[in-house]
Design an enzyme around this catalytic site. Structure first.
Site, PDB file in Angstrom:
ATOM      1  N   ARG A   1      -7.431  14.615  16.438  1.00 31.11           N
ATOM      2  CA  ARG A   1      -6.673  13.288  15.742  1.00 31.11           C
ATOM      3  C   ARG A   1      -7.765  12.649  15.405  1.00 31.11           C
ATOM      4  O   ARG A   1      -8.589  11.698  16.019  1.00 31.11           O
ATOM      5  CB  ARG A   1      -6.058  12.769  16.905  1.00 31.11           C
ATOM      6  CG  ARG A   1      -4.732  13.293  17.401  1.00 31.11           C
ATOM      7  CD  ARG A   1      -3.806  13.822  16.157  1.00 31.11           C
ATOM      8  NE  ARG A   1      -2.361  14.089  16.604  1.00 31.11           N
ATOM      9  CZ  ARG A   1      -1.464  14.174  15.879  1.00 31.11           C
ATOM     10  NH1 ARG A   1      -1.442  13.785  14.599  1.00 31.11           N
ATOM     11  NH2 ARG A   1      -0.119  14.537  16.306  1.00 31.11           N
TER      12      ARG A   1
ATOM     13  N   PHE B   1       0.743  -1.097  -0.150  1.00 33.73           N
ATOM     14  CA  PHE B   1      -0.080   0.063  -0.098  1.00 33.73           C
ATOM     15  C   PHE B   1       0.920   1.234  -0.088  1.00 33.73           C
ATOM     16  O   PHE B   1       1.856   1.248   0.839  1.00 33.73           O
ATOM     17  CB  PHE B   1      -1.081  -0.031   1.255  1.00 33.73           C
ATOM     18  CG  PHE B   1      -1.888   1.285   1.382  1.00 33.73           C
ATOM     19  CD1 PHE B   1      -2.952   1.165   0.487  1.00 33.73           C
ATOM     20  CD2 PHE B   1      -1.586   2.298   2.313  1.00 33.73           C
ATOM     21  CE1 PHE B   1      -3.699   2.444   0.746  1.00 33.73           C
ATOM     22  CE2 PHE B   1      -2.530   3.513   2.222  1.00 33.73           C
ATOM     23  CZ  PHE B   1      -3.766   3.427   1.072  1.00 33.73           C
TER      24      PHE B   1
ATOM     25  N   GLU C   1       8.088   2.985  13.270  1.00 37.14           N
ATOM     26  CA  GLU C   1       8.193   4.076  13.916  1.00 37.14           C
ATOM     27  C   GLU C   1       9.010   4.248  15.044  1.00 37.14           C
ATOM     28  O   GLU C   1       9.086   3.579  16.052  1.00 37.14           O
ATOM     29  CB  GLU C   1       6.826   4.912  14.236  1.00 37.14           C
ATOM     30  CG  GLU C   1       6.946   6.616  14.551  1.00 37.14           C
ATOM     31  CD  GLU C   1       5.802   7.191  14.938  1.00 37.14           C
ATOM     32  OE1 GLU C   1       4.778   6.595  14.698  1.00 37.14           O
ATOM     33  OE2 GLU C   1       5.757   8.402  15.302  1.00 37.14           O
TER      34      GLU C   1
ATOM     35  N   GLU D   1       9.855  21.747  13.855  1.00 37.04           N
ATOM     36  CA  GLU D   1       8.285  21.536  14.287  1.00 37.04           C
ATOM     37  C   GLU D   1       8.007  22.383  15.517  1.00 37.04           C
ATOM     38  O   GLU D   1       6.732  22.672  15.421  1.00 37.04           O
ATOM     39  CB  GLU D   1       8.191  19.753  14.752  1.00 37.04           C
ATOM     40  CG  GLU D   1       8.360  18.982  13.359  1.00 37.04           C
ATOM     41  CD  GLU D   1       7.087  18.909  12.635  1.00 37.04           C
ATOM     42  OE1 GLU D   1       6.080  19.467  12.917  1.00 37.04           O
ATOM     43  OE2 GLU D   1       7.111  18.341  11.534  1.00 37.04           O
TER      44      GLU D   1
ATOM     45  N   GLU E   1      -0.703  23.309   5.864  1.00 32.23           N
ATOM     46  CA  GLU E   1      -2.139  23.219   5.161  1.00 32.23           C
ATOM     47  C   GLU E   1      -2.830  22.099   5.963  1.00 32.23           C
ATOM     48  O   GLU E   1      -2.232  20.966   5.907  1.00 32.23           O
ATOM     49  CB  GLU E   1      -2.035  23.185   3.786  1.00 32.23           C
ATOM     50  CG  GLU E   1      -3.353  23.862   2.958  1.00 32.23           C
ATOM     51  CD  GLU E   1      -3.421  23.770   1.579  1.00 32.23           C
ATOM     52  OE1 GLU E   1      -2.202  24.040   0.948  1.00 32.23           O
ATOM     53  OE2 GLU E   1      -4.313  23.288   1.251  1.00 32.23           O
TER      54      GLU E   1
END
Lengths: 200, 200
Positions: free
Chosen positions: B75, B26, B130, B103, B149
């Site tokens: 979220r 995917f 991760e 960030e 955005e």
């Protein structure tokens, strides 16, 4: 930038996203993925991809000799053996405590006489709806492991001090296990109350 | 069942899985998934599906007035606003500290004079590679948010006591943020040493 006073705004309409369309885009042997088209707070649109997870439990098993029962398991995405508390996914319709009892028995062979729910954590909120319910277990009685096919788990009883040393050294990096350790330390220090229940 | 003495076996061949075939199954706007065929320790085979993640950072921002700078962000997988420390994904080739500085600036508008790397955590080891590098930041100077955005983030300065109360009450459930809070408490208590560096 709008820093708020302590406390929280009641209305989250300025942050909330709402579903316009939802589709499953991957249905694997293990993972299921959705891609949703969402309406943003400013009226625009965006796509959100995330794993649909059945939910999970983790058990912090307190052995009678004061040690904790850890597991060593090869985690393929990490390409290494990880040190973890026992954990597993909910079966369909399964209550979290029941799942915790089943997973502890299957993965370690242990029954526990007493159980306490310590809390819940969400471990990948950007891309998974997984929640992990954390239980503490004590009054442990050893039995025989009954691992799933393709599951290889080594048991490792560790003292609290040695587990803490592994957190300090960076050897213990699994998020759920770190939180279990830290909550255990809070409970032992008397500032994380637990409601124990007897449940064979 | 083979409980080990304290310490660890040196040889993990009895746990290790090795790759036979690997394929991307995917390739989304946001998520990338692989499915690998692996050789199990007993010679059998199994498939492993997991998210390929670029890695991430989280920042624990210590305001000069003693409060912590939190974010409230909707979220979508959780279908609610979550309370979190600032965090974000690494750009290709980006060093973690550089990413943390970027960030923090983008999401909150703040620069920090001093940075310390507190550790790394792995948040979804069953299905994602991760890793989240955790940084503490102090000497904060306010500026202007520059959100991506489709990103809507509200800033919320909170005292340590109030954040801890939200962990106790179950309102704070984000794993990385819970670990940041707990490590901060260890650092403040003098048992989690940090190497601070000046880095504008």
């Amino acid at each position: 930038m709008k820093p708020e006073a302590e406390g929280e705004p009641a209305d989250d309409a300025h942050l909330r996203e709402t579903c316009i369309e939802s589709a499953q885009v991957f249905d694997g042997n293990f993972l299921k993925l959705r891609r949703d088209l969402v309406r943003l707070p400013d009226g625009g649109t965006a796509s959100r991809e995330f794993i649909q997870h059945p939910g999970a439990v983790m058990i912090v098993p307190l052995l009678d000799d004061g040690r904790l029962l850890l597991e060593r398991q090869f985690r393929y995405p990490m390409n290494r053996v990880m040190l973890e508390f026992p954990a597993g996914k909910l079966d369909p319709g399964e209550a979290p405590l029941r799942c915790a009892q089943r997973e502890l028995l299957e993965e370690t062979g242990y029954h526990a006489d007493q159980w306490a729910h310590a809390g819940v954590l969400h471990n990948a909120i950007a891309y998974s709806d997984e929640g992990i319910e954390i239980f503490f277990a004590r009054g442990l009685r050893a039995g025989a492991q009954a691992l799933d096919e393709g599951e290889f788990i080594e048991l490792l009883p560790l003292s609290l001090d040695l587990l803490q040393a592994k957190a300090f050294s960076g050897e213990l990096t699994d998020a759920k296990t770190l939180i279990g350790l830290l909550w255990l330390q809070r409970w032992l220090a008397g500032d994380w109350p637990l409601q124990w229940q007897t449940a064979g």
